[in-house]
Design a protein around this motif. Structure first.
Motif, PDB file in Angstrom:
ATOM      1  N   GLN A 140       0.718  -1.115   0.070  1.00 46.52           N
ATOM      2  CA  GLN A 140       0.129   0.098  -0.144  1.00 46.52           C
ATOM      3  C   GLN A 140       0.814   1.323   0.096  1.00 46.52           C
ATOM      4  O   GLN A 140       0.361   2.211  -0.573  1.00 46.52           O
ATOM      5  CB  GLN A 140      -0.954   0.128   1.141  1.00 46.52           C
ATOM      6  N   LYS A 141       2.025   1.154   0.529  1.00 45.72           N
ATOM      7  CA  LYS A 141       2.808   2.461   0.715  1.00 45.72           C
ATOM      8  C   LYS A 141       3.214   2.791  -0.783  1.00 45.72           C
ATOM      9  O   LYS A 141       3.835   3.914  -0.634  1.00 45.72           O
ATOM     10  CB  LYS A 141       4.075   2.062   1.649  1.00 45.72           C
ATOM     11  N   LEU A 142       3.330   1.848  -1.536  1.00 43.21           N
ATOM     12  CA  LEU A 142       3.901   1.993  -2.892  1.00 43.21           C
ATOM     13  C   LEU A 142       2.755   2.448  -3.856  1.00 43.21           C
ATOM     14  O   LEU A 142       3.073   2.492  -5.094  1.00 43.21           O
ATOM     15  CB  LEU A 142       4.518   0.984  -3.611  1.00 43.21           C
ATOM     16  N   LYS A 143       1.450   2.716  -3.332  1.00 41.16           N
ATOM     17  CA  LYS A 143       0.262   2.744  -4.130  1.00 41.16           C
ATOM     18  C   LYS A 143       0.488   4.085  -5.281  1.00 41.16           C
ATOM     19  O   LYS A 143       0.372   3.988  -6.356  1.00 41.16           O
ATOM     20  CB  LYS A 143      -0.813   2.915  -3.458  1.00 41.16           C
ATOM     21  N   LEU A 144       1.210   5.007  -4.608  1.00 48.92           N
ATOM     22  CA  LEU A 144       1.151   6.241  -5.564  1.00 48.92           C
ATOM     23  C   LEU A 144       2.212   6.082  -6.501  1.00 48.92           C
ATOM     24  O   LEU A 144       2.079   6.681  -7.598  1.00 48.92           O
ATOM     25  CB  LEU A 144       1.705   7.578  -4.684  1.00 48.92           C
ATOM     26  N   LEU A 145       3.249   5.374  -6.205  1.00 53.18           N
ATOM     27  CA  LEU A 145       4.397   5.098  -7.299  1.00 53.18           C
ATOM     28  C   LEU A 145       3.779   4.031  -8.444  1.00 53.18           C
ATOM     29  O   LEU A 145       4.186   4.379  -9.516  1.00 53.18           O
ATOM     30  CB  LEU A 145       5.729   4.391  -6.574  1.00 53.18           C
ATOM     31  N   HIS A 146       3.129   3.187  -7.991  1.00 48.51           N
ATOM     32  CA  HIS A 146       2.462   2.320  -8.896  1.00 48.51           C
ATOM     33  C   HIS A 146       1.699   3.207  -9.918  1.00 48.51           C
ATOM     34  O   HIS A 146       1.466   2.824 -11.033  1.00 48.51           O
ATOM     35  CB  HIS A 146       1.778   1.163  -8.260  1.00 48.51           C
ATOM     36  N   LEU A 147       0.749   3.826  -9.270  1.00 46.98           N
ATOM     37  CA  LEU A 147      -0.289   4.779 -10.030  1.00 46.98           C
ATOM     38  C   LEU A 147       0.715   5.535 -11.207  1.00 46.98           C
ATOM     39  O   LEU A 147       0.039   5.631 -12.441  1.00 46.98           O
ATOM     40  CB  LEU A 147      -0.896   5.635  -9.150  1.00 46.98           C
ATOM     41  N   TYR A 148       1.595   6.293 -10.683  1.00 44.76           N
ATOM     42  CA  TYR A 148       2.446   7.099 -11.524  1.00 44.76           C
ATOM     43  C   TYR A 148       2.986   6.131 -12.524  1.00 44.76           C
ATOM     44  O   TYR A 148       3.098   6.527 -13.711  1.00 44.76           O
ATOM     45  CB  TYR A 148       3.633   7.437 -10.902  1.00 44.76           C
ATOM     46  N   ARG A 149       3.672   4.949 -12.669  1.00 46.24           N
ATOM     47  CA  ARG A 149       3.960   4.077 -13.468  1.00 46.24           C
ATOM     48  C   ARG A 149       2.894   3.785 -14.354  1.00 46.24           C
ATOM     49  O   ARG A 149       3.212   3.827 -15.638  1.00 46.24           O
ATOM     50  CB  ARG A 149       4.886   2.970 -12.944  1.00 46.24           C
ATOM     51  N   ILE A 150       1.911   3.294 -13.761  1.00 51.40           N
ATOM     52  CA  ILE A 150       0.655   2.870 -14.659  1.00 51.40           C
ATOM     53  C   ILE A 150       0.284   4.046 -15.872  1.00 51.40           C
ATOM     54  O   ILE A 150       0.053   3.676 -16.917  1.00 51.40           O
ATOM     55  CB  ILE A 150      -0.491   2.447 -13.916  1.00 51.40           C
ATOM     56  N   LEU A 151       0.130   5.198 -15.145  1.00 47.32           N
ATOM     57  CA  LEU A 151      -0.420   6.280 -16.021  1.00 47.32           C
ATOM     58  C   LEU A 151       0.590   6.557 -17.078  1.00 47.32           C
ATOM     59  O   LEU A 151       0.282   6.610 -18.216  1.00 47.32           O
ATOM     60  CB  LEU A 151      -0.432   7.555 -15.240  1.00 47.32           C
ATOM     61  N   LEU A 152       2.081   6.699 -16.836  1.00 48.02           N
ATOM     62  CA  LEU A 152       2.969   6.773 -17.784  1.00 48.02           C
ATOM     63  C   LEU A 152       3.173   5.313 -18.816  1.00 48.02           C
ATOM     64  O   LEU A 152       3.456   5.792 -20.137  1.00 48.02           O
ATOM     65  CB  LEU A 152       4.256   6.830 -17.145  1.00 48.02           C
ATOM     66  N   GLN A 153       2.925   4.245 -18.357  1.00 46.15           N
ATOM     67  CA  GLN A 153       2.905   3.384 -19.301  1.00 46.15           C
ATOM     68  C   GLN A 153       1.733   2.850 -20.128  1.00 46.15           C
ATOM     69  O   GLN A 153       1.835   2.585 -21.336  1.00 46.15           O
ATOM     70  CB  GLN A 153       3.571   1.910 -18.408  1.00 46.15           C
ATOM     71  N   LYS A 154       0.745   3.200 -19.660  1.00 45.93           N
ATOM     72  CA  LYS A 154      -0.477   2.815 -20.373  1.00 45.93           C
ATOM     73  C   LYS A 154      -1.542   3.849 -21.080  1.00 45.93           C
ATOM     74  O   LYS A 154      -2.164   3.499 -21.747  1.00 45.93           O
ATOM     75  CB  LYS A 154      -1.469   2.096 -19.149  1.00 45.93           C
ATOM     76  N   THR A 155      -1.101   4.813 -20.591  1.00 44.96           N
ATOM     77  CA  THR A 155      -1.961   6.161 -21.193  1.00 44.96           C
ATOM     78  C   THR A 155      -1.258   6.970 -21.896  1.00 44.96           C
ATOM     79  O   THR A 155       0.121   7.452 -22.075  1.00 44.96           O
ATOM     80  CB  THR A 155      -2.616   6.814 -20.142  1.00 44.96           C
ATOM     81  N   ASP A 156      -2.073   7.807 -22.903  1.00 46.86           N
ATOM     82  CA  ASP A 156      -1.452   8.738 -23.773  1.00 46.86           C
ATOM     83  C   ASP A 156      -2.808   9.382 -24.277  1.00 46.86           C
ATOM     84  O   ASP A 156      -3.737   8.987 -23.936  1.00 46.86           O
ATOM     85  CB  ASP A 156      -0.537   8.416 -24.986  1.00 46.86           C
TER      86      ASP A 156
END
Length: 332
Positions: free
Chosen positions: A7-23
């Motif tokens: 859970q502590k890494l949630k913000l980092l994972h969300l950051y990575r997901i947005l960069l990798q999966k969206t445009d």
């Protein structure tokens, strides 16, 4: 129940997901973001996504929400836009001095700067295997070593090789070290990129001359503790780009100021070769004259010949005569 350590890494994972999966053409809804986080072992509530995205926006990530059908969150801008990455990929593919292996590694790193859909678009334009590439895997690090030597102002030593033919064995194209493998010792002053190859421009003390060496043919480069020499030949006016313009195909020759008579339609060719500061004079209605400084060599003559008579050598007479002599030799 103990708290999930992820859970502590949630913000980092969300950051990575947005960069990798969206445009701008691929968005993720809140439900889809929750699914992506769940695959990372993180459970989240819808309202926490809104606050997390707001935090990422405050941090500087350009996350945009598109409302309506097909909408969702996406990263609207990045450090490198897709056209910029395509330009860099093209440059890497066209660079003969970068090996095929290193080219693939560099392009993969560039792909990480784009979303996954954009990275696939980059992959569609990769044709490295069909391009002529160097086989010297160490060149990537040689360039870094040479930059270090130039910055430190010290001499270097290295071995220099050329390719030769030998029909006596199975391997017909072989590497042969010049000077029977003896090490060169020069003072490095600049690196230049010409005709898709990297060259070192250096001062050689025994001959008191400026020399250039193809970096992909240099091996076992070593820095010495000796201070760099040749300061008198590399004063403030020395310009590596101007040096490369004079030396056709990076083949040395005696420098001379040559007067050329050119058809007007070749002004673009002359400007591309010698720069925008050409001093052009009208010769007649269809021709102009220009003085250029070149290293006179067979490669310079080949450049003139390749323009099909549209560029003529007028002066000096010894250069004009040498050009005619080369033409006669070719006819024979």
């Amino acid at each position: 129940m103990p708290k999930n350590p992820h859970q502590k890494l949630k913000l980092l994972h969300l950051y990575r997901i947005l960069l990798q999966k969206t445009d701008d053409e691929h968005k993720l809804s809140v439900d889809e973001l929750l699914q992506q986080l769940s695959r990372c072992g993180i459970d989240a509530e819808r309202k926490s996504i809104y606050s997390d995205i707001a935090a990422l926006q405050d941090y500087g990530l350009d996350v945009v929400a598109q409302r309506g059908p097909g909408g969702g969150y996406y990263v609207a801008s990045r450090d490198f836009e897709l056209p910029e990455l395509k330009l860099l990929v093209d440059a890497i593919q066209c660079s003969r001095f970068i090996t095929e292996k290193k080219s693939n590694e560099l392009i993969q790193k560039l792909e990480s700067l784009a979303s996954e859909p954009q990275a696939r678009a980059l992959q569609r334009q990769v044709y490295i295997a069909d391009r002529s590439k160097t086989v010297n895997e160490s060149i990537y690090y040689n360039i870094d070593t040479l930059h270090t030597a130039v910055s430190a102002g010290v001499q270097i030593t290295f071995q220099y090789f050329e390719w030769t033919l030998d029909f006596s064995g199975a391997e017909r194209i072989r590497k042969r070290y010049r000077k029977d493998g003896a090490r060169y010792q020069v003072s490095p002053w600049a690196l230049t990129w010409d005709d898709e190859n990297y060259y070192l421009i250096a001062y050689e003390q025994p001959s008191d001359t400026i020399r250039h060496y193809r970096v992909d043919k240099m091996e076992h480069i070593a820095l010495t503790e000796l201070p760099r020499e040749g300061q008198s030949r590399f004063r403030d006016q020395f310009n590596p780009a101007a040096y490369a313009r004079k030396v056709f195909g990076m083949f040395s020759g005696e420098e001379k100021t040559v007067r050329l008579r050119c058809e007007n339609r070749f002004i673009g060719v002359l400007r591309d070769r010698f720069g925008a500061d050409l001093m052009v004079q009208p010769a007649d209605e269809g021709h102009f004259a220009v003085n250029v400084t070149v290293a006179v060599s067979p490669q310079f003559f080949s450049w003139v010949f390749g323009l099909g008579g549209g560029v003529q050598i007028v002066d000096p007479p010894e250069v004009r005569n040498a050009f005619q002599q080369q033409l006669r030799q070719q006819l024979q």
